[in-house]
Design an enzyme around this catalytic site. Sequence first.
Site, short mmCIF file in Angstrom:
data_model
loop_
_atom_site.label_atom_id
_atom_site.label_comp_id
_atom_site.label_asym_id
_atom_site.label_seq_id
_atom_site.Cartn_x
_atom_site.Cartn_y
_atom_site.Cartn_z
N TYR A 163 74.85 14.88 60.29
CA TYR A 163 75.49 16.16 60.59
C TYR A 163 76.96 16.15 60.16
CZ TYR A 163 76.67 20.09 63.80
OH TYR A 163 77.09 21.27 64.37
N LYS A 167 78.43 18.65 57.39
CA LYS A 167 79.49 19.59 57.76
C LYS A 167 80.75 19.36 56.93
CE LYS A 167 77.53 22.12 60.97
NZ LYS A 167 77.05 23.46 60.58
N1 LIG Z 1 77.28 25.16 69.53
C1 LIG Z 1 78.36 24.52 69.17
O1 LIG Z 1 79.23 24.17 69.99
C2 LIG Z 1 78.59 24.18 67.73
C3 LIG Z 1 79.65 23.33 67.42
C4 LIG Z 1 79.91 23.04 66.09
C5 LIG Z 1 79.12 23.61 65.11
N2 LIG Z 1 78.08 24.42 65.43
C6 LIG Z 1 77.31 25.01 64.32
O2 LIG Z 1 77.16 26.40 64.54
C7 LIG Z 1 75.90 26.83 63.97
C8 LIG Z 1 75.08 27.54 65.03
O3 LIG Z 1 74.79 26.61 66.09
P1 LIG Z 1 74.17 27.04 67.49
O4 LIG Z 1 74.79 26.16 68.50
O5 LIG Z 1 74.24 28.51 67.63
O6 LIG Z 1 72.64 26.55 67.29
P2 LIG Z 1 71.26 27.22 67.73
O7 LIG Z 1 70.26 26.11 67.70
O8 LIG Z 1 71.41 28.00 69.00
O9 LIG Z 1 70.95 28.26 66.55
C9 LIG Z 1 70.69 27.80 65.26
C10 LIG Z 1 69.68 28.77 64.63
O10 LIG Z 1 69.41 28.30 63.29
C11 LIG Z 1 68.03 28.55 63.04
N3 LIG Z 1 67.53 27.66 61.99
C12 LIG Z 1 67.33 26.32 62.06
N4 LIG Z 1 66.86 25.86 60.90
C13 LIG Z 1 66.76 26.94 60.06
C14 LIG Z 1 66.34 27.09 58.72
N5 LIG Z 1 65.92 26.06 58.00
N6 LIG Z 1 66.39 28.34 58.18
C15 LIG Z 1 66.82 29.40 58.90
N7 LIG Z 1 67.22 29.30 60.20
C16 LIG Z 1 67.19 28.08 60.76
C17 LIG Z 1 67.35 28.26 64.38
O11 LIG Z 1 66.07 28.88 64.44
C18 LIG Z 1 68.35 28.84 65.36
O12 LIG Z 1 68.05 30.17 65.69
C19 LIG Z 1 75.25 25.58 63.40
O13 LIG Z 1 75.60 25.45 62.04
C20 LIG Z 1 75.90 24.47 64.18
O14 LIG Z 1 75.86 23.26 63.49
C21 LIG Z 1 77.79 24.71 66.72
#
Ligand SMILES: NC(=O)c1ccc[n+]([C@@H]2O[C@H](COP(=O)([O-])OP(=O)(O)OC[C@H]3O[C@@H](n4cnc5c(N)ncnc54)[C@H](O)[C@@H]3O)[C@@H](O)[C@H]2O)c1
Length: 330
Positions: A163, A167
């Site tokens: 990851y 990223k």
């Molecule tokens: N939540 C946090 O604190 C946090 C922190 C840093 C980065 N992020 C990043 O933010 C983004 C959203 O994260 P989140 O926490 O909302 O996650 P989440 O798991 O709630 O949502 C991610 C979504 O991506 C979809 N997905 C997964 N694989 C896929 C694919 N191959 N094609 C299309 N859709 C796909 C899933 O179905 C899901 O709905 C991600 O890139 C994550 O790495 C989140």
Amino acid sequence: MKLLDGKVALVTGGGRGIGRGIALSLAANGAKVVINDLGAGLAGDGTDAGPAQETQAAIEALGGKAVINGSSVADHAAAQGMVEQAVDTFGRLDIVVHAAGVLRDRMIFNMTEEEWDVVVAVHLKGLFNVLRPATALMRQQKGGRIISLASGSAYGDAGQPNYSAAKAGIIGLSYSTANAMAKYGVTSNVVLPTGTTRMIDSKPESRKIFEETGKWPSEHARGTPKDPDNVAPLVSFLASDRAANVNGQVFHSYGFGYTLIEPPRTLARLEGDHAWTAESLADAFDTYMEPDMKPRPAMPFGRDVDNLGDDDWHAIGEGRRYWVRKEESR
Ligand SMILES: NC(=O)c1ccc[n+]([C@@H]2O[C@H](COP(=O)([O-])OP(=O)(O)OC[C@H]3O[C@@H](n4cnc5c(N)ncnc54)[C@H](O)[C@@H]3O)[C@@H](O)[C@H]2O)c1
């Protein structure tokens, strides 16, 4: 007139979590949205049309327009189809937000090839997959906005080698795209989001909170500084014409605020009028460069701002305030 009236957006991972909040915010600000979401499990397993349908219904309830694309962003041809769907349905594509993501956490010395490949395929290759057709279109249109979600983990989370690498790769790809596309009026920026979604619920300490309170951390987060929807206003701004001069930047979204992250810069240099030997370099390094080395990269952005004193801030009205590093103050 709303900020994004007449714009068309594609949001990968728009069914759940941070991507859902972004899709809703773009629509609330006037954009028509293609919601791409596979409905995958946290580890990238399975599919479920439910989350994308729920986002679509929420957008329609606001009076907005949205269509669903249920394919995987890791599939190069399918990503081309997402861009085509935006053009076929709404006539153009102005905004791409890449928020799809999966996790397969493991220490580097235990990680399997599959765990590596799946995570890099969705996050990093997924971004390339949508950018390849989207930038070709935006180059012709002479305009566009790309907002890619990376993570503070890009700076070296020890338990997330796949990851972190994906990223950090997203940041590099975004910088490259910003430089390549600036002359076509296209901007490319990165947001390192935070928000208590199911990604955070999956951490071992979150189960304890569930056992103690009967609710997952994501359920406690709504309306608080930990609400994943707090990321969306920054993304909608970056997607707008108002952000035309914001390009190649990295922001950290944290709580009810946004931090601008400094790009890497040169720090110290040793130079000779002839080539070095390893030993002469070792001697000079110990004396001159070692004292200037910074600690290994970490993820201090949230901590940094939490540790500021009240005196460090300037009030800017309406319950809002502003801070900048002292050496930068104007
Ligand atoms: N939540 C946090 O604190 C946090 C922190 C840093 C980065 N992020 C990043 O933010 C983004 C959203 O994260 P989140 O926490 O909302 O996650 P989440 O798991 O709630 O949502 C991610 C979504 O991506 C979809 N997905 C997964 N694989 C896929 C694919 N191959 N094609 C299309 N859709 C796909 C899933 O179905 C899901 O709905 C991600 O890139 C994550 O790495 C989140």
